[in-house]
Design an enzyme around this catalytic site. Structure first.
Site, mmCIF file in Angstrom:
data_model
loop_
_atom_site.group_PDB
_atom_site.id
_atom_site.type_symbol
_atom_site.label_atom_id
_atom_site.label_comp_id
_atom_site.label_asym_id
_atom_site.label_seq_id
_atom_site.Cartn_x
_atom_site.Cartn_y
_atom_site.Cartn_z
ATOM 1 N N SER A 33 33.509 -30.386 11.718
ATOM 2 C CA SER A 33 33.807 -31.800 11.959
ATOM 3 C C SER A 33 34.191 -32.519 10.679
ATOM 4 O O SER A 33 33.450 -32.506 9.696
ATOM 5 C CB SER A 33 32.594 -32.510 12.559
ATOM 6 O OG SER A 33 32.219 -31.916 13.763
ATOM 7 N N HIS A 64 38.366 -32.673 15.603
ATOM 8 C CA HIS A 64 38.669 -31.244 15.767
ATOM 9 C C HIS A 64 40.075 -31.095 16.331
ATOM 10 O O HIS A 64 40.304 -31.281 17.521
ATOM 11 C CB HIS A 64 37.650 -30.586 16.705
ATOM 12 C CG HIS A 64 36.312 -30.407 16.070
ATOM 13 N ND1 HIS A 64 35.915 -29.229 15.488
ATOM 14 C CD2 HIS A 64 35.294 -31.275 15.886
ATOM 15 C CE1 HIS A 64 34.697 -29.377 14.991
ATOM 16 N NE2 HIS A 64 34.289 -30.613 15.222
ATOM 17 N N HIS A 86 32.059 -26.458 20.807
ATOM 18 C CA HIS A 86 30.604 -26.412 20.741
ATOM 19 C C HIS A 86 30.033 -26.185 22.140
ATOM 20 O O HIS A 86 30.667 -26.529 23.144
ATOM 21 C CB HIS A 86 30.050 -27.735 20.205
ATOM 22 C CG HIS A 86 30.636 -28.157 18.898
ATOM 23 N ND1 HIS A 86 31.876 -28.742 18.816
ATOM 24 C CD2 HIS A 86 30.158 -28.072 17.633
ATOM 25 C CE1 HIS A 86 32.143 -29.007 17.533
ATOM 26 N NE2 HIS A 86 31.120 -28.604 16.796
ATOM 27 N N TYR A 88 27.748 -27.878 23.511
ATOM 28 C CA TYR A 88 27.514 -29.146 24.233
ATOM 29 C C TYR A 88 28.748 -29.642 24.976
ATOM 30 O O TYR A 88 28.651 -30.477 25.876
ATOM 31 C CB TYR A 88 26.979 -30.242 23.294
ATOM 32 C CG TYR A 88 27.914 -30.664 22.185
ATOM 33 C CD1 TYR A 88 29.034 -31.456 22.440
ATOM 34 C CD2 TYR A 88 27.690 -30.257 20.870
ATOM 35 C CE1 TYR A 88 29.891 -31.824 21.422
ATOM 36 C CE2 TYR A 88 28.546 -30.627 19.844
ATOM 37 C CZ TYR A 88 29.641 -31.405 20.134
ATOM 38 O OH TYR A 88 30.501 -31.760 19.133
ATOM 39 N N GLU A 89 29.932 -29.132 24.613
ATOM 40 C CA GLU A 89 31.143 -29.556 25.320
ATOM 41 C C GLU A 89 31.208 -28.941 26.723
ATOM 42 O O GLU A 89 32.037 -29.361 27.535
ATOM 43 C CB GLU A 89 32.389 -29.172 24.513
ATOM 44 C CG GLU A 89 32.506 -29.971 23.210
ATOM 45 C CD GLU A 89 33.662 -29.508 22.337
ATOM 46 O OE1 GLU A 89 34.816 -29.804 22.685
ATOM 47 O OE2 GLU A 89 33.403 -28.840 21.304
ATOM 48 N N ALA A 116 29.601 -29.714 9.537
ATOM 49 C CA ALA A 116 28.944 -30.935 9.077
ATOM 50 C C ALA A 116 27.499 -30.852 9.561
ATOM 51 O O ALA A 116 27.252 -30.414 10.679
ATOM 52 C CB ALA A 116 29.625 -32.154 9.674
ATOM 53 N N MET A 217 25.115 -28.412 15.116
ATOM 54 C CA MET A 217 25.325 -27.978 16.498
ATOM 55 C C MET A 217 26.343 -26.842 16.586
ATOM 56 O O MET A 217 27.030 -26.687 17.607
ATOM 57 C CB MET A 217 25.819 -29.176 17.337
ATOM 58 C CG MET A 217 24.902 -30.396 17.252
ATOM 59 S SD MET A 217 25.604 -31.838 18.057
ATOM 60 C CE MET A 217 24.436 -33.124 17.511
ATOM 61 N N SER A 218 26.439 -26.031 15.523
ATOM 62 C CA SER A 218 27.454 -24.951 15.530
ATOM 63 C C SER A 218 26.997 -23.794 14.640
ATOM 64 O O SER A 218 25.813 -23.651 14.357
ATOM 65 C CB SER A 218 28.788 -25.506 15.002
ATOM 66 O OG SER A 218 28.697 -25.808 13.629
ATOM 67 N N ASN A 241 24.909 -36.668 6.613
ATOM 68 C CA ASN A 241 23.942 -37.754 6.788
ATOM 69 C C ASN A 241 22.540 -37.232 6.513
ATOM 70 O O ASN A 241 22.283 -36.038 6.612
ATOM 71 C CB ASN A 241 24.015 -38.286 8.225
ATOM 72 C CG ASN A 241 23.805 -37.190 9.266
ATOM 73 O OD1 ASN A 241 24.671 -36.338 9.476
ATOM 74 N ND2 ASN A 241 22.647 -37.192 9.863
ATOM 75 N N HIS A 253 28.591 -40.420 14.855
ATOM 76 C CA HIS A 253 29.658 -39.436 14.667
ATOM 77 C C HIS A 253 30.635 -39.923 13.589
ATOM 78 O O HIS A 253 31.188 -39.119 12.845
ATOM 79 C CB HIS A 253 30.393 -39.196 15.995
ATOM 80 C CG HIS A 253 31.395 -38.067 15.971
ATOM 81 N ND1 HIS A 253 31.089 -36.791 15.513
ATOM 82 C CD2 HIS A 253 32.695 -38.003 16.340
ATOM 83 C CE1 HIS A 253 32.164 -36.013 15.607
ATOM 84 N NE2 HIS A 253 33.150 -36.734 16.102
HETATM 85 N N1 HPA Z 1 22.115 -33.677 13.523
HETATM 86 C C1 HPA Z 1 22.759 -32.700 14.232
HETATM 87 N N2 HPA Z 1 24.007 -32.351 14.001
HETATM 88 C C2 HPA Z 1 24.657 -32.977 13.013
HETATM 89 C C3 HPA Z 1 24.054 -33.998 12.246
HETATM 90 C C4 HPA Z 1 22.709 -34.370 12.527
HETATM 91 O O1 HPA Z 1 22.100 -35.249 11.892
HETATM 92 N N3 HPA Z 1 24.973 -34.421 11.344
HETATM 93 C C5 HPA Z 1 26.096 -33.668 11.564
HETATM 94 N N4 HPA Z 1 25.898 -32.803 12.572
#
Ligand code: HPA
Length: 282
Positions: A33, A64, A86, A88-89, A116, A217-218, A241, A253
């Protein structure tokens, strides 16, 4: 039994990709991402939209692009994925990891996975890069493993070893590449969750307790499938973050995508150093 990806599906996609590119890729690079800009470093690129490849999963989210970029990256024949899908999609894990299978059929020896991630380790800051030293396959352990289903014997064995997914040798090459270019890198354990919801403060305290430094998440499903096929793996997280362990801030996001701008130049430097390393033996 559920329906799973077959070798025939993988080979149908492989044939289309092979037809459209003019390199024999040794390296596969997946851009996470907000990190798609790294594909601009590819020399003489041939570009294929994911929609044009049979069975290839197409991303549904912002950040993406959904393109395969094939060419030379710092002198190395490389297949770059600008965007990934991902779990979750809504894609099952064997479809999420389908591109890894195609790369393996094309002869790729090293897969560089980027993402990310949120920092759980309190010392990590947005904009940092973390070399992944190991992972926690939390959803894999809970049953959502990408290797579930009939074993694809053409790639590897039913019960593959995962003792060094991110091999010590690749870690050492990346560490020394970063050092030479004076790019500071963190190191740590990445945990993969399903998403798409970010974590609650209690989720994060749990993840910290079990030894995770960064959360996303990947990457982990792709790394498992890469190792199953005996492909080397290098994992790099861009910290977008700080995870919100006490519930005082929100995660969005947008901040994940924005941090990519600081992270892309660092990742580019490290990846250049790795691909130009005399120790890399592909
Ligand atoms: N949590 C989960 N997935 C993420 C995060 C997060 O804080 N930042 C970027 N992808």
């Amino acid at each position: 039994m559920d329906q799973f990806v077959t070798l025939q599906m993988i080979d149908a996609a492989t044939a289309v990709v092979r037809e459209r590119i003019d390199i024999k890729p040794k390296v596969g690079l997946i851009l996470g991402s907000g990190l798609g800009g790294l594909a601009e470093a590819v020399f003489n690129p041939k570009i294929i939209a994911y929609q044009e490849i049979p069975h290839w999963p197409v991303p549904t989210i912002q950040g993406h692009a959904g393109r395969l970029v094939a060419g030379h990256l710092f002198g190395m024949p490389t297949l770059v994925m600008q965007g990934r899908v991902h779990f979750y999609e809504g894609y099952p894990m064997d479809q999420v990891t389908f591109p890894i299978r195609v790369m393996q059929r094309l002869g790729v020896q090293l897969i560089i996975l980027t993402n990310a991630a949120g920092a759980i380790n309190p010392e990590f800051m947005p904009g940092d890069v973390m070399l992944i030293t190991d992972h926690i396959a939390l959803i894999g352990m809970a049953g959502v493993n990408p290797l579930r289903g009939p074993n694809l014997d053409a790639f590897g064995e039913r019960f593959p070893d995962m003792s060094q997914v991110y091999t010590r040798k690749m870690q050492a090459i990346a560490r020394s590449a970063a050092e030479k270019k004076q790019i500071a890198v963190r190191e740590g354990v990445y945990v993969c969750l399903s998403g798409p919801s970010f974590e609650s403060p209690a989720d994060l305290r749990f993840l910290q307790t079990i030894g995770a430094d960064a959360v996303g998440m990947s990457t982990v499903p792709e790394a498992i499938v890469a190792r199953h096929g005996r492909t080397q793996v290098l994992g790099l997280s861009g910290i977008s973050n700080k995870a919100n362990l006490d519930g005082s801030t929100e995660t969005t996001h947008e901040e994940v995508l924005m941090a990519g701008e600081v992270i892309v130049p660092k990742l580019t430097g490290i990846i250049q150093g790795v691909l130009e390393s005399p120790d890399l033996d592909l």
